[in-house]
Design an enzyme around this catalytic site. Structure first.
Site, short mmCIF file in Angstrom:
data_model
loop_
_atom_site.label_atom_id
_atom_site.label_comp_id
_atom_site.label_asym_id
_atom_site.label_seq_id
_atom_site.Cartn_x
_atom_site.Cartn_y
_atom_site.Cartn_z
N SER A 1 94.45 -15.72 -7.94
CA SER A 1 94.07 -15.90 -6.15
C SER A 1 94.12 -17.44 -6.43
CB SER A 1 93.83 -15.25 -6.12
OG SER A 1 93.65 -15.19 -4.40
N ARG A 2 95.80 -18.23 -5.97
CA ARG A 2 95.58 -19.61 -5.36
C ARG A 2 94.97 -19.45 -4.28
NH1 ARG A 2 100.86 -18.25 -7.53
NH2 ARG A 2 101.46 -18.98 -9.90
N ILE A 3 94.78 -18.72 -3.40
CA ILE A 3 93.96 -18.63 -2.76
C ILE A 3 91.77 -18.78 -3.14
CG2 ILE A 3 93.16 -18.07 -0.09
CD1 ILE A 3 96.22 -18.91 -0.26
#
Length: 494
Positions: A356-358
């Site tokens: 997850s890039r968040i």
């Protein structure tokens, strides 16, 4: 004189500009029309028999239109009417609990749906100025996702994997977990079988989640034109709630079939195929769709729209054209591994390829603290497990690491359609941090996992409220949790 001018101005206000064209030919849902010199891409076309059409392309001589509905009602030589307006659909709160098609028309035989407004199906995504960073968690109720691959409101997280590995189950579990969280959920069915859709709708009714959920469907029985249009329809319906300050979750199941439908349309339109026989603009139509996910500024209502697009792989091939396109567009992916699925590790999420890039920005302080090293520990355990199979003797340190890895695996496994609350996740991962479950035989680990939260709920209900309210591990909360673990283990020894 003034009276005459006023009358003329009033008459001009009611002038409606229309263009008249004539159908040249009809072929598999594609209509070629002479005339309509002022048409625009995505414009609405009305045929004399009542069917609607969507302008999908044009040149100097003719216009190509997708028939939305029954193409048998469209005949060569008939007149068509064009209004200089984009295709719009009804939107509103009345859609909650309903099942509709690609034109937002009811499919559940429950009558007319009252519209609060009409939104264009195709719309430009919100600009950077209208957005704020994604930092509010969208709790899925799936422990391994909430801990290691967290999803935030306004994010686009791809679910990718082979057939029958649990992709749809993950998305449905996320919908089930939104009960009581003030999130409007939309399930968009693209090209799936009618039987699977009916089964899914029955599940949603049984779990009593249709009071915040609705379904937008174009099954495999629908035309490719409707399968192409349906995700944009779901997106437009979701935007109504987002612009009214609500949080929205949309599941697109799945975009592989959407790409198939668009390829079929493109070949009928005689557009040159490119890589893997897909037209070059397949990337654009998916990015145009997925870029509409957003979290809006408070001045614009503070609403958000989160996407969970699903895409299918063939024999684990992550490098297909459609798959790599969607990986590059989205903010991370959850990769489901067939080998893990058949090992019994469910949900079969491969933490080596999932991201997850968040990241931790979309986690509560307590979950952020507890999940910091979980990915590394699990990946190291999988590698150590492979190496240890080649050795007959193991050191005590290796045995301890393998036991901890087995406990973590047991902690990550979860039955389908059984989402877990945030408070329960925090309790379980805190017990893992304290190495409590490693003192138990592995069969008792599953017992501890399934019973500890019920024990706390029955004996310390105020503790659960504190965890859900504060969402961080304060000294007071950890002291009570330590006491709960001690009492629970003592009760099991008696």
């Amino acid at each position: 004189m003034n009276t005459i001018l006023n009358n003329n101005q009033t008459a001009l206000n009611f002038v409606e500009v229309k263009e008249i064209g004539r159908v040249k030919d009809v072929k598999k849902g594609i209509v070629r029309i002479h005339g309509l010199p002022g048409c625009i891409y995505g414009q609405l076309i009305r045929f004399s028999a009542g069917a609607k059409g969507l302008v999908i392309g044009f040149d100097e001589e003719e216009v190509m239109v997708l028939v939305l509905g029954d193409e048998t009602t469209v005949n060569s030589g008939e007149e068509v009417v064009s209004q200089i307006e984009p295709l719009r659909i009804p939107v509103g709160y009345g859609f909650i609990g309903r099942v509709v098609n690609a034109l937002a028309e009811p499919l559940d035989n429950r009558g007319y749906i009252k519209a609060d407004d009409y939104y264009p199906v195709f719309r430009e995504a919100m600009g950077v100025i209208e957005r704020i960073p994604v930092d509010e968690p969208l709790e899925t109720g799936v422990k391994i996702i909430d801990a290691v691959i967290p999803i935030g409101r306004g994010q686009r997280e791809l679910i990718i994997g082979d057939r029958m590995t649990g992709k749809t189950t993950l998305a449905i579990d996320t919908i089930l977990n939104q009960k009581g969280k003030d999130v409007i959920c939309i399930y968009c069915c693209i090209g799936r079988s009618q039987a699977s859709l009916i089964k899914l709708i029955q599940l949603l009714h049984e779990r009593e989640v249709m009071n915040y959920t609705f379904v937008v469907a174009a099954t495999g029985l629908a035309s490719p034109n409707e399968q192409y249009l349906v995700p944009y329809t779901a997106c437009a319906l979701g935007e109504f709630f987002m612009f009214n300050g609500k949080h929205v979750l949309i599941v697109f199941d799945d975009l592989t079939r959407h790409a198939w439908a668009y390829r079929q349309i493109s070949l009928l339109l005689e557009r040159a195929p490119g890589r893997e026989a897909y037209p070059g603009d397949i990337f654009y139509i998916h990015s145009q769709l997925l870029e509409r996910a957003a979290k809006l500024r408070q001045e614009l209502g503070g609403g958000s729209m989160t996407f969970l697009p699903i895409v299918e792989t063939l024999q684990g091939d992550f490098t297909g054209y459609i798959q790599t396109n969607l990986v590059s567009i989205t903010d991370g992916q959850i990769y489901l591994n067939t080998a893990l699925f058949y090992e019994g590790f469910k949900p079969a999420i491969d933490l080596g390829l999932s991201i997850s890039r968040i990241g931790s920005k979309a986690q509560t302080p307590a979950m952020r603290e507890l999940s910091r090293m979980l990915r590394l520990e699990y990946v190291q355990y999988r590698e150590l497990l492979k190496m240890s199979r080649l050795r007959t003797r193991r050191s005590p340190e290796i045995e301890a690491k393998l036991k901890r890895g087995k406990v973590l695996t047991a902690l990550f496994t979860q039955d389908k359609h059984s989402p877990v609350s945030l408070a329960e996740e925090i309790v379980l991962f805190y017990s893992f941090k304290l190495h409590i479950m490693e003192l138990l035989p592995i069969e008792q680990v599953y017992e501890f996992k399934s019973e500890i939260f019920s024990f706390i709920r029955g004996n310390y209900p105020e503790l659960i409220k504190k965890i859900e309210t504060k969402k961080e591990l304060t000294t007071e909360i950890t002291e009570i949790l330590d006491k709960c673990f001690t009492e629970f283990l003592k009760s099991k020894k008696k």
